[in-house]
Design a protein around this motif. Sequence first.
Motif, PDB file in Angstrom:
ATOM      1  N   TYR A   1       9.142   9.510  46.851  1.00 26.19           N
ATOM      2  CA  TYR A   1      10.036   9.241  45.717  1.00 26.19           C
ATOM      3  C   TYR A   1      11.440   8.918  46.211  1.00 26.19           C
ATOM      4  O   TYR A   1      11.887   9.485  47.211  1.00 26.19           O
TER       5      TYR A   1
ATOM      6  N   ILE B   1      14.305   8.351  38.764  1.00 24.97           N
ATOM      7  CA  ILE B   1      13.332   8.702  39.800  1.00 24.97           C
ATOM      8  C   ILE B   1      12.338   7.546  39.917  1.00 24.97           C
ATOM      9  O   ILE B   1      11.771   7.108  38.906  1.00 24.97           O
TER      10      ILE B   1
ATOM     11  N   THR C   1       8.886   6.128  41.861  1.00 30.08           N
ATOM     12  CA  THR C   1       7.747   6.438  42.722  1.00 30.08           C
ATOM     13  C   THR C   1       6.644   5.430  42.439  1.00 30.08           C
ATOM     14  O   THR C   1       6.522   4.932  41.321  1.00 30.08           O
TER      15      THR C   1
ATOM     16  N   ARG D   1       2.280  15.414  42.112  1.00 36.71           N
ATOM     17  CA  ARG D   1       2.961  14.250  41.536  1.00 36.71           C
ATOM     18  C   ARG D   1       2.892  14.288  40.013  1.00 36.71           C
ATOM     19  O   ARG D   1       3.903  14.142  39.327  1.00 36.71           O
TER      20      ARG D   1
ATOM     21  N   LEU E   1       6.191  14.840  37.687  1.00 35.08           N
ATOM     22  CA  LEU E   1       6.649  13.803  36.748  1.00 35.08           C
ATOM     23  C   LEU E   1       6.712  14.355  35.320  1.00 35.08           C
ATOM     24  O   LEU E   1       7.596  13.991  34.548  1.00 35.08           O
TER      25      LEU E   1
ATOM     26  N   VAL F   1      12.135   8.070  34.645  1.00 34.52           N
ATOM     27  CA  VAL F   1      11.143   7.877  35.698  1.00 34.52           C
ATOM     28  C   VAL F   1      10.643   6.434  35.670  1.00 34.52           C
ATOM     29  O   VAL F   1      10.324   5.907  34.603  1.00 34.52           O
TER      30      VAL F   1
ATOM     31  N   GLU G   1       7.650   4.223  37.440  1.00 35.36           N
ATOM     32  CA  GLU G   1       6.499   4.221  38.339  1.00 35.36           C
ATOM     33  C   GLU G   1       6.251   2.787  38.770  1.00 35.36           C
ATOM     34  O   GLU G   1       5.688   1.991  38.030  1.00 35.36           O
TER      35      GLU G   1
END
Length: 284
Positions: A187, A194, A196, A209, A213, A223, A225
């Motif tokens: 990450y 954030i 990832t 994970r 999250l 977040v 992804e």
Amino acid sequence: MRTVYLNGEFVPENEANVSIFDRGFLFADGVYEVTTVVDGKLIGFEGHIQRLQRSLDELKIPHKVDRDKMLEIHKEIAERNNVTEGMIYLQITRGNPGDRDFAFPPEDTPVTMVLFTQHKNIVHAKSLETGIKVISIEDLRWGRRDIKTVQLLYPSLAKMEAKSRGADDAWMMQDGFVTEGTSNNAYIVKDGTIITRHLSNDILHGITRKSVLECARMLQMKVEERPFTIEEAYAADEAFVTSASGFANPVVEIDGKAVGTGKPGAVSEKLRGLYLEENMKAAV
Ligand code: PDD
């Protein structure tokens, strides 16, 4: 001496013998899980058991995991070895066909099931205070990294390459984008977001994970992804990795360059706190 579990029995570790024809030994034909124990309780057990069944199914290893029996074995092995904090390693292979053959053995060949324990300081691990250093390296693993197989030679080579360059771990890269660490998900944090890599066959779908999250969303953190490049990582404010045995571990250096202030960041610390709180509530 540890008491380990092999095919239905608890035995001293020096009496646990597996055949040289075992598919795990000859073909790395097996899957595994690592479950963390804190205060004598199992963290994320349901997730690990579900992923274990999925890994077995994806490899067509004909074995149905008995969740209740597994829980019993996990609890018993932790107790027998006085593990209040550490890990339980579980491995299932396609068993012993009695010879070497690329073709799978008959469906009724019993699997080989092994469990053992490891004592480890997890909640107060030194690396959580100091952070870890990583290097970047090409990801040369096979294309089904979502399956938790025991073929860990490349991650092991990558780890040794990191150590030879004075670092602790390696972040693996595919087409310039970071996939994950040798045994953890990766990450970065930039301007409060954030980032990832998204779930696909390119990475292991970490149990930590998923939970971390969820914690990030509970804390109203943003977040994303998606894949990120190593250059984005160099310019990040913060970086960290997650795994069952390492929670959310700060990364303070990438390829010799300090990440942000070069000290463990606030985001990973906050996430780790909530992660532990939530998972201890749900521990079994
Ligand atoms: N490793 N990615 C890889 C390649 C891993 O091997 C692991 C776990 C993870 C993190 O998954 P989880 O959060 O479910 O532990 C990600 C274990 C700990 C090991 O091999 O020891």
